[in-house]
Motif scaffolding. Structure first.
Motif, PDB file in Angstrom:
ATOM      1  N   PRO A  69      33.641  33.705  40.256  1.00 21.72           N
ATOM      2  CA  PRO A  69      33.713  34.604  41.501  1.00 21.72           C
ATOM      3  C   PRO A  69      34.873  35.361  41.425  1.00 21.72           C
ATOM      4  O   PRO A  69      34.997  36.710  41.484  1.00 21.72           O
ATOM      5  CB  PRO A  69      33.304  33.986  42.470  1.00 21.72           C
ATOM      6  CG  PRO A  69      33.586  32.647  42.258  1.00 21.72           C
ATOM      7  CD  PRO A  69      33.375  32.375  40.584  1.00 21.72           C
ATOM      8  N   VAL A  70      36.073  34.566  41.286  1.00 21.31           N
ATOM      9  CA  VAL A  70      37.294  35.216  41.268  1.00 21.31           C
ATOM     10  C   VAL A  70      37.258  36.482  40.102  1.00 21.31           C
ATOM     11  O   VAL A  70      37.587  37.445  40.290  1.00 21.31           O
ATOM     12  CB  VAL A  70      38.305  34.444  40.894  1.00 21.31           C
ATOM     13  CG1 VAL A  70      39.646  35.003  40.876  1.00 21.31           C
ATOM     14  CG2 VAL A  70      38.351  33.497  42.428  1.00 21.31           C
ATOM     15  N   PHE A  71      37.170  36.126  38.875  1.00 27.97           N
ATOM     16  CA  PHE A  71      37.225  36.829  37.813  1.00 27.97           C
ATOM     17  C   PHE A  71      36.142  38.144  38.036  1.00 27.97           C
ATOM     18  O   PHE A  71      36.709  39.354  37.869  1.00 27.97           O
ATOM     19  CB  PHE A  71      36.926  36.180  36.582  1.00 27.97           C
ATOM     20  CG  PHE A  71      36.875  37.108  35.257  1.00 27.97           C
ATOM     21  CD1 PHE A  71      38.071  37.945  34.883  1.00 27.97           C
ATOM     22  CD2 PHE A  71      35.749  37.375  34.424  1.00 27.97           C
ATOM     23  CE1 PHE A  71      37.959  38.827  33.800  1.00 27.97           C
ATOM     24  CE2 PHE A  71      35.518  38.272  33.676  1.00 27.97           C
ATOM     25  CZ  PHE A  71      36.798  38.662  33.239  1.00 27.97           C
ATOM     26  N   LYS A  72      34.817  37.953  38.232  1.00 27.14           N
ATOM     27  CA  LYS A  72      33.945  39.020  38.276  1.00 27.14           C
ATOM     28  C   LYS A  72      34.432  39.964  39.400  1.00 27.14           C
ATOM     29  O   LYS A  72      34.301  41.227  39.472  1.00 27.14           O
ATOM     30  CB  LYS A  72      32.714  38.454  38.841  1.00 27.14           C
ATOM     31  CG  LYS A  72      31.352  39.247  38.486  1.00 27.14           C
ATOM     32  CD  LYS A  72      31.327  40.381  39.602  1.00 27.14           C
ATOM     33  CE  LYS A  72      29.912  41.233  39.503  1.00 27.14           C
ATOM     34  NZ  LYS A  72      29.763  42.126  40.524  1.00 27.14           N
ATOM     35  N   GLY A  73      34.694  39.575  41.056  1.00 31.92           N
ATOM     36  CA  GLY A  73      34.986  40.244  41.774  1.00 31.92           C
ATOM     37  C   GLY A  73      36.308  40.861  41.520  1.00 31.92           C
ATOM     38  O   GLY A  73      36.446  42.293  41.670  1.00 31.92           O
ATOM     39  N   TRP A  74      37.439  40.356  41.137  1.00 38.57           N
ATOM     40  CA  TRP A  74      38.997  40.955  40.980  1.00 38.57           C
ATOM     41  C   TRP A  74      38.832  41.778  39.690  1.00 38.57           C
ATOM     42  O   TRP A  74      39.206  42.892  40.000  1.00 38.57           O
ATOM     43  CB  TRP A  74      39.820  39.769  41.066  1.00 38.57           C
ATOM     44  CG  TRP A  74      41.219  40.185  40.471  1.00 38.57           C
ATOM     45  CD1 TRP A  74      42.139  41.022  41.001  1.00 38.57           C
ATOM     46  CD2 TRP A  74      41.759  39.917  39.114  1.00 38.57           C
ATOM     47  NE1 TRP A  74      43.150  41.487  40.204  1.00 38.57           N
ATOM     48  CE2 TRP A  74      43.095  40.448  38.931  1.00 38.57           C
ATOM     49  CE3 TRP A  74      41.413  39.141  38.088  1.00 38.57           C
ATOM     50  CZ2 TRP A  74      44.006  40.578  38.064  1.00 38.57           C
ATOM     51  CZ3 TRP A  74      42.295  39.138  37.000  1.00 38.57           C
ATOM     52  CH2 TRP A  74      43.509  39.930  36.866  1.00 38.57           C
ATOM     53  N   ALA A  75      38.338  41.539  38.746  1.00 38.96           N
ATOM     54  CA  ALA A  75      38.449  42.381  37.354  1.00 38.96           C
ATOM     55  C   ALA A  75      37.516  43.673  37.617  1.00 38.96           C
ATOM     56  O   ALA A  75      37.930  44.729  37.194  1.00 38.96           O
ATOM     57  CB  ALA A  75      37.985  41.577  36.330  1.00 38.96           C
ATOM     58  N   THR A  76      36.582  43.604  38.278  1.00 38.58           N
ATOM     59  CA  THR A  76      35.698  44.650  38.551  1.00 38.58           C
ATOM     60  C   THR A  76      36.267  45.749  39.307  1.00 38.58           C
ATOM     61  O   THR A  76      36.347  46.803  39.192  1.00 38.58           O
ATOM     62  CB  THR A  76      34.160  44.449  38.582  1.00 38.58           C
ATOM     63  OG1 THR A  76      34.282  43.956  39.897  1.00 38.58           O
ATOM     64  CG2 THR A  76      33.459  43.560  37.579  1.00 38.58           C
ATOM     65  N   GLU A  77      36.992  45.239  40.545  1.00 39.30           N
ATOM     66  CA  GLU A  77      37.386  46.162  41.553  1.00 39.30           C
ATOM     67  C   GLU A  77      38.739  46.732  40.889  1.00 39.30           C
ATOM     68  O   GLU A  77      38.903  47.835  41.188  1.00 39.30           O
ATOM     69  CB  GLU A  77      37.878  45.243  42.844  1.00 39.30           C
ATOM     70  CG  GLU A  77      36.722  44.910  43.630  1.00 39.30           C
ATOM     71  CD  GLU A  77      35.983  45.876  44.313  1.00 39.30           C
ATOM     72  OE1 GLU A  77      36.515  47.107  44.294  1.00 39.30           O
ATOM     73  OE2 GLU A  77      35.071  45.524  45.071  1.00 39.30           O
ATOM     74  N   THR A  78      39.507  45.952  40.138  1.00 35.77           N
ATOM     75  CA  THR A  78      40.755  46.326  39.296  1.00 35.77           C
ATOM     76  C   THR A  78      40.395  47.515  38.607  1.00 35.77           C
ATOM     77  O   THR A  78      40.924  48.232  38.359  1.00 35.77           O
ATOM     78  CB  THR A  78      41.606  45.221  38.840  1.00 35.77           C
ATOM     79  OG1 THR A  78      41.823  44.050  39.838  1.00 35.77           O
ATOM     80  CG2 THR A  78      42.744  45.580  38.206  1.00 35.77           C
ATOM     81  N   ALA A  79      39.308  47.214  37.662  1.00 34.79           N
ATOM     82  CA  ALA A  79      38.691  48.269  36.705  1.00 34.79           C
ATOM     83  C   ALA A  79      38.609  49.634  37.446  1.00 34.79           C
ATOM     84  O   ALA A  79      38.790  50.563  36.803  1.00 34.79           O
ATOM     85  CB  ALA A  79      37.517  47.621  35.907  1.00 34.79           C
TER      86      ALA A  79
END
Length: 596
Positions: free
Chosen positions: A391-401
């Protein structure tokens, strides 16, 4: 409009220096990674396919889009030929089980390949990725007869697959779905209902489409506990003469991903119902689907990495060629890359993309270790890490993208707002990523409750201990060159620990306050995770430079990225921790009837 070039030097660096490859090669199925020549051959061929076959169709798919008719959906020109080349080269088989004809390669290597493909053409790649995750769900839950009938043709690419969750009245609340599955005397079921937002639910690229559908049986309990999973093919027995009672009623007209059909599917419109078969146990469909969902969430996070890389390459190329104004100290006008603020934006894009990539590859390697490492304790510990990080990677990476691709638009200026420049496509394509497969808020709630509170913060604190080991290395071998990185990582880890302790302590009595700041908490975890990876990258780059190994320019750029990330991104951690600890009460106290 710039072309895409696979960042092979960066990918090799992350694989060899940051992805725990020394332990991954101990996994029986990871033989390919133990052979650098074989690994490099795979990466080189993947880069060629991405650059020469997929990338040229990216703009075609975006501009031409899809054509729907009652007879089906026509994909953009060139997609059919590209898909045939894709399956003939067996790219669809990389991670699939060997017993069904797949190559069974480690997830770590497959992640590197997928990144290049998605960066080249995200819309196209959604089809094989959905099929791959569906195969995983079937392997996990289906009986042997269903697997024997459907998995081989899914593996060889003749058939494709979808996942059917969302209904008009039930968006993120899967427990509210109404699709019905009526049992038949022969053991099959007849399905009735409507599903929306089904990616590649109808298309012309494969001979058959296999839908994995969540629905309720007649005696099922209410809510998510009463959901079962069903396999419903477009054509029964794979024969076009035996069309099942499932039709595509239309496709969505979207902001981005124009080459990927997003369909509304109607089951049972003709009256008899669509024929389907139960996958796994009745009323356990959500658990079975979550095998598919977790893989899909990782893939969506990886989409964020890929499109960030694509946007960075576009912005860098434009900044080098666009001449406008004089930078301070220049006599003549020069390229805008000389302007300090443009450099700041480029460094922000590059450093955050590198941080996301490093975390993605580490999660992939942890998955490989959890599946096949000979040491049971290593398998257990790495599985806990994967579950914590998804969940950290999915949420953070997509918002950062979204942030990274928007910066590309800013660097392009007014030209970026013109479709012909191509600068807007990565932003438009990535905007869906923080939404589908569970919004950022859903990822944050999952992170708080299932990954942190449920075990009293045990898995998170194990990860914090792992990061503190990196701090010790910075202190002992950094020789003062990485003091800023060490200081900001220490502050970030302390901030995350402070926030996590507050979450665990307060949640039992003030749940609403904690959930009100779940998203800032997830962002804090993501930023710190990225800072940890950039610190590890800096240590590796410094070590290689001292040995005189590798490309000095590349390694020095890596050190610059790490320092920039520490000062511009990781520095946000204390503020986010303060928001987590002090910001929830005012949200809960808000008067929902107040005028805004």
């Amino acid at each position: 409009m710039s072309t895409y070039t696979a960042p092979l030097e960066e990918i090799r660096f992350v694989l060899n220096e940051l992805a725990d490859i020394e332990r991954v090669v101990q996994v029986p199925d990871a033989v390919s990674l133990a052979d650098p020549g074989l690994t490099d051959a795979v990466l080189l061929e993947a880069a060629r396919f991405a650059e020469e076959v997929l990338a040229p169709l990216n703009t075609v798919g975006d501009q031409q889009g899809l054509q729907w008719s009652p007879q089906g959906v026509k994909t953009p020109d060139g997609y059919g030929q590209a898909y045939q080349q894709f399956i003939e080269a067996e790219w669809n088989k990389l991670a699939l089980p060997a017993e069904y004809g797949g190559q069974g390669l480690p997830m770590l290597l497959c992640t590197a390949v997928r990144e290049t493909f998605v960066a080249a053409n995200k819309a196209f790649c959604m089809l094989p990725e959905l099929t791959s995750t569906a195969i995983e769900a079937l392997m996990h839950a289906a009986d042997e007869s269903l697997k024997a009938m459907y998995v081989p043709n899914l593996v060889n690419g003749k058939w494709s697959a979808t996942m059917n969750l969302t209904e008009p009245q039930a968006g993120s609340d899967v427990g509210a779905l109404r699709a019905r599955a009526l049992p038949q005397p022969d053991g099959s079921y007849r399905l009735f209902g409507q599903k929306i937002f089904i990616s590649f639910g109808e298309h012309d690229l494969t001979e058959n489409i296999v839908h994995l559908v969540l629905a309720r049986t007649p005696e099922a309990p209410e809510g998510s506990k009463g959901i079962s999973l069903f396999l419903v093919p477009k054509f029964l027995s794979g024969s076009p003469a035996l069309r099942n009672d499932v039709v595509c009623a239309g496709i969505e007209h979207k902001l981005g991903n124009h080459g990927s059909p997003t369909c509304t599917l109607i089951y049972g419109e003709a009256g008899d119902g669509a024929v389907g078969w139960l996958v796994g146990a009745e009323n356990k469909g959500l658990q079975h689907m979550f095998v598919m969902m977790n893989a899909a969430r990782f893939n969506v996070g990886l989409e964020g990495v890929a499109l960030s890389e694509r946007a960075y390459q576009q912005a860098l190329a434009y900044a080098r060629e666009r001449v406008q104004g004089r930078a301070p100290g220049d006599i003549e006008p020069g390229p805008i890359i000389r302007h300090p603020d443009v450099r700041r934006m480029l460094l922000s894009m590059r450093s955050q993309t590198e941080a996301m990539r490093a975390l993605a590859y580490l999660i992939a390697s942890a998955h490989d270790l959890s599946e096949g490492h000979p040491d049971k304790e290593v398998r257990r510990e790495r599985q806990a890490f994967v579950e914590l990080m998804i969940p950290v990677f999915k949420g953070w990476a997509t918002e950062t993208a979204v942030e990274v691709t928007r910066l590309s638009m800013q660097i392009h200026g007014g030209v970026g707002y013109i479709n012909e420049s191509g600068a807007s496509q990565p932003l438009r394509d990535v905007l869906i990523c923080p939404i589908y497969e569970g919004t950022t808020g859903i990822q944050a709630n999952d992170f708080v409750f299932r990954k942190v509170v449920r075990d009293g913060g045990s898995a998170l604190h194990a990860w914090i201990s792992e990061m503190r080991t990196t701090l010790q290395k910075l202190a002992t071998v950094g020789n003062g060159e990485l003091d800023g990185v060490e200081q900001m990582l220490r502050t970030g880890i302390d901030s995350l620990e402070q926030a996590s302790n507050w979450v665990v302590d307060i949640y039992p009595t003030r749940e609403l306050e904690v959930l009100a700041v779940a998203t800032p908490f997830l962002r804090l975890a993501g930023i710190v995770a990225g800072g940890w990876q950039m610190a590890r990258a800096a240590l590796a780059a410094q070590r290689l430079l001292k040995r005189g190994a590798g490309n000095a320019a590349f390694l020095n750029a890596k050190l610059a990225s790490a320092n920039f990330y520490a000062m511009h991104t990781l520095s946000q951690a204390p503020g986010l921790a303060h928001t987590v600890v002090a910001g929830g009460g005012m949200v809960v106290a808000m008067d929902e009837d107040a005028a805004f």
